[in-house]
Motif scaffolding. Structure first.
Motif, short mmCIF file in Angstrom:
data_model
loop_
_atom_site.label_atom_id
_atom_site.label_comp_id
_atom_site.label_asym_id
_atom_site.label_seq_id
_atom_site.Cartn_x
_atom_site.Cartn_y
_atom_site.Cartn_z
N HIS A 212 0.83 -1.21 0.00
CA HIS A 212 0.00 0.00 0.00
C HIS A 212 0.87 1.26 0.00
O HIS A 212 0.57 2.24 -0.71
CB HIS A 212 -0.91 0.01 1.23
CG HIS A 212 -2.16 -0.79 1.06
ND1 HIS A 212 -3.12 -0.50 0.11
CD2 HIS A 212 -2.62 -1.88 1.75
CE1 HIS A 212 -4.12 -1.37 0.20
NE2 HIS A 212 -3.84 -2.22 1.19
N VAL B 182 2.40 1.75 -3.54
CA VAL B 182 1.40 2.23 -4.51
C VAL B 182 1.04 3.68 -4.24
O VAL B 182 0.93 4.50 -5.17
CB VAL B 182 0.16 1.33 -4.47
CG1 VAL B 182 -0.97 1.94 -5.29
CG2 VAL B 182 0.50 -0.07 -5.00
N ASP C 239 1.69 6.71 -6.84
CA ASP C 239 0.57 7.53 -7.32
C ASP C 239 0.84 9.01 -7.06
O ASP C 239 0.57 9.86 -7.90
CB ASP C 239 -0.73 7.10 -6.64
CG ASP C 239 -1.23 5.75 -7.14
OD1 ASP C 239 -0.74 5.30 -8.19
OD2 ASP C 239 -2.09 5.15 -6.46
N VAL D 223 6.46 -1.21 -8.25
CA VAL D 223 5.06 -0.76 -8.20
C VAL D 223 4.15 -1.83 -8.80
O VAL D 223 3.08 -2.15 -8.25
CB VAL D 223 4.89 0.57 -8.96
CG1 VAL D 223 3.41 0.98 -9.00
CG2 VAL D 223 5.71 1.67 -8.28
N ALA E 150 3.79 -4.59 -6.33
CA ALA E 150 2.93 -4.20 -5.21
C ALA E 150 1.46 -4.25 -5.62
O ALA E 150 0.61 -4.72 -4.87
CB ALA E 150 3.29 -2.80 -4.73
N ARG E 151 1.16 -3.75 -6.80
CA ARG E 151 -0.23 -3.79 -7.27
C ARG E 151 -0.70 -5.24 -7.43
O ARG E 151 -1.85 -5.57 -7.11
CB ARG E 151 -0.37 -3.04 -8.59
CG ARG E 151 -0.13 -1.54 -8.49
CD ARG E 151 -0.52 -0.82 -9.77
NE ARG E 151 -0.08 0.54 -9.79
CZ ARG E 151 -0.70 1.56 -9.17
NH1 ARG E 151 -1.81 1.31 -8.45
NH2 ARG E 151 -0.23 2.79 -9.24
#
Length: 292
Positions: free
Chosen positions: A241, A244, A248, A267, A270-271
Motif C-alpha cells: 500500500h 502504490v 501515485d 510498483v 505491489a499492485r
C-alpha cells in the motif's frame, strides 16, 4: 468456473473412493482433483474412472471449488481409456491434469481427444521428469496448456536425488520461472510428511518465495498451512500500500517509500500483491473433513 486460478493456492488430491470427494469439498480447497493414477490399483481403475466421472458430471460445478481429474498417463492403456471416457461424458468446466508430460505433443494429443465438444476443460501438465524440465520451453509454449504442477516424488525417483529443498531447488526454480515466462500458473508438489506441520510450512513458504501460485495437498489438514503460506502477511500488504501510494503521488516517477527507492517493477509487484490479497480474503473455518 467460479474460482480464478490466479487465487487458487490450495489443490487437494484425493482418491475417488466413496465419501472422499464430499469430504474434500467440505475442506474448501480451491481445487479438488480425483486421482485416477497413483491412488488406484490397476484392477480397480475402470470402476474408479466410472465413479469419478459420474460424481463430477452430477454435481453442481458452480460451488466455488474447482474440480477435476488427474488422469493416467496418455501413454498407457489406462490413460487412453481415461481420455475416451472423458470424451464420451458430459464433463465440463473441469481441470484435467495430465501426468508424465515430456513434450508439447503430449498436451496436443490430449487436447485433440477432448476438445471436440468445446466443454471448457482446463488442461494442466504434471512436470515430473528430468526430460520434461529440459524440454520446458516447448512444453510451456503449447497454446492449450493452462498451468503446470511440479511432481517432486517422480522427479526425485528419476534423478536419484532426495526430496528436500536443496536437491529440488534447480528443477522447482526452472519450472516456476518457465511458467512465469509463459504467463501461466505453477503449482508446487505436495508435501508427503503428514505429521510434520513445520516441514510443510517451510516447504510451502519456499514454494511461494520461488514464485509458485499454490501447492498441492494430500490431506485436508494440510490446507490451512498452505493457504497461510501463500497469503500475503500484514507487513507485506502494508508495504505494498505504501509503495502504490508513493507511486501515485509521484505520478509514475521514481520515488521513495519506507526508505527504499521505488520504480515501475516494484510498483507493478505491489499492485499484483494487493490484487491477490483482494482475491484471497480469509475464509470462514471449514467443516472438519474426515479422513475416511
Amino acid at each position: 468456473m467460479s474460482t480464478s486460478f490466479a487465487s487458487a493456492s490450495t489443490w487437494l488430491i484425493t482418491p475417488p473412493r466413496a465419501g472422499r470427494f464430499d469430504s474434500a469439498l467440505r475442506a474448501r480447497p480451491d481445487v479438488v482433483l480425483l486421482d485416477l493414477e497413483d491412488s488406484v490399483r490397476a484392477e480397480s481403475k475402470d470402476a474408479a474412472r466410472e465413479a469419478a466421472l459420474a460424481y463430477l458430471t452430477a454435481r453442481d460445478q458452480d460451488g466455488g471449488v474447482l474440480t477435476g481429474l488427474r488422469i493416467n498417463s496418455p501413454g498407457t492403456v489406462y490413460g487412453l481409456k481415461d481420455l475416451t471416457a472423458i470424451a464420451d461424458s458430459s464433463l465440463c468446466d473441469a481441470v484435467v491434469l495430465v501426468p508424465m508430460v515430456e513434450s508439447a505433443r503430449d498436451i496436443d494429443l490430449v487436447s485433440q481427444a477432448l476438445d471436440a465438444k468445446q466443454r471448457r476443460l482446463s488442461l494442466w501438465a504434471l512436470i515430473e521428469t528430468p526430460r520434461a524440465i529440459l524440454r520446458l520451453d516447448a512444453v510451456l509454449a503449447t497454446p492449450r496448456l493452462q498451468g503446470v504442477v511440479f511432481g517432486a516424488a517422480d522427479y526425485a525417483a528419476a534423478t536419484g536425488c532426495r526430496t528436500n529443498t536443496k536437491a529440488l531447488l534447480w528443477a522447482r526454480s526452472a519450472l516456476a520461472a518457465g511458467a512465469a515466462a509463459a504467463g501461466i500458473p505453477a503449482i508446487d508438489s505436495p508435501y508427503f510428511e503428514l505429521d510434520n506441520t513445520d516441514g510443510l510450512r517451510v516447504d510451502a513458504e519456499n514454494a511461494q518465495t520461488l514464485g509458485y501460485a499454490g501447492k498441492g495437498a494430500v490431506h485436508p489438514d494440510q490446507l490451512p498451512v498452505i493457504r497461510e503460506a501463500f497469503r500475503p502477511n500484514d507487513a507485506e500488504v502494508a508495504a505494498a500500500h505504501a509503495i502504490v501510494a508513493a507511486a501515485d503521488e509521484a505520478g509514475g516517477d521514481m520515488t521513495r517509500a519506507d526508505g527504499h527507492m521505488v520504480g515501475p517493477p516494484l510498483v507493478a509487484a505491489a499492485r499484483a500483491l494487493l490484487a491477490r490479497t483482494a482475491k484471497t480474503a480469509r475464509p470462514s473455518a471449514p467443516q472438519k473433513a474426515a479422513d475416511e
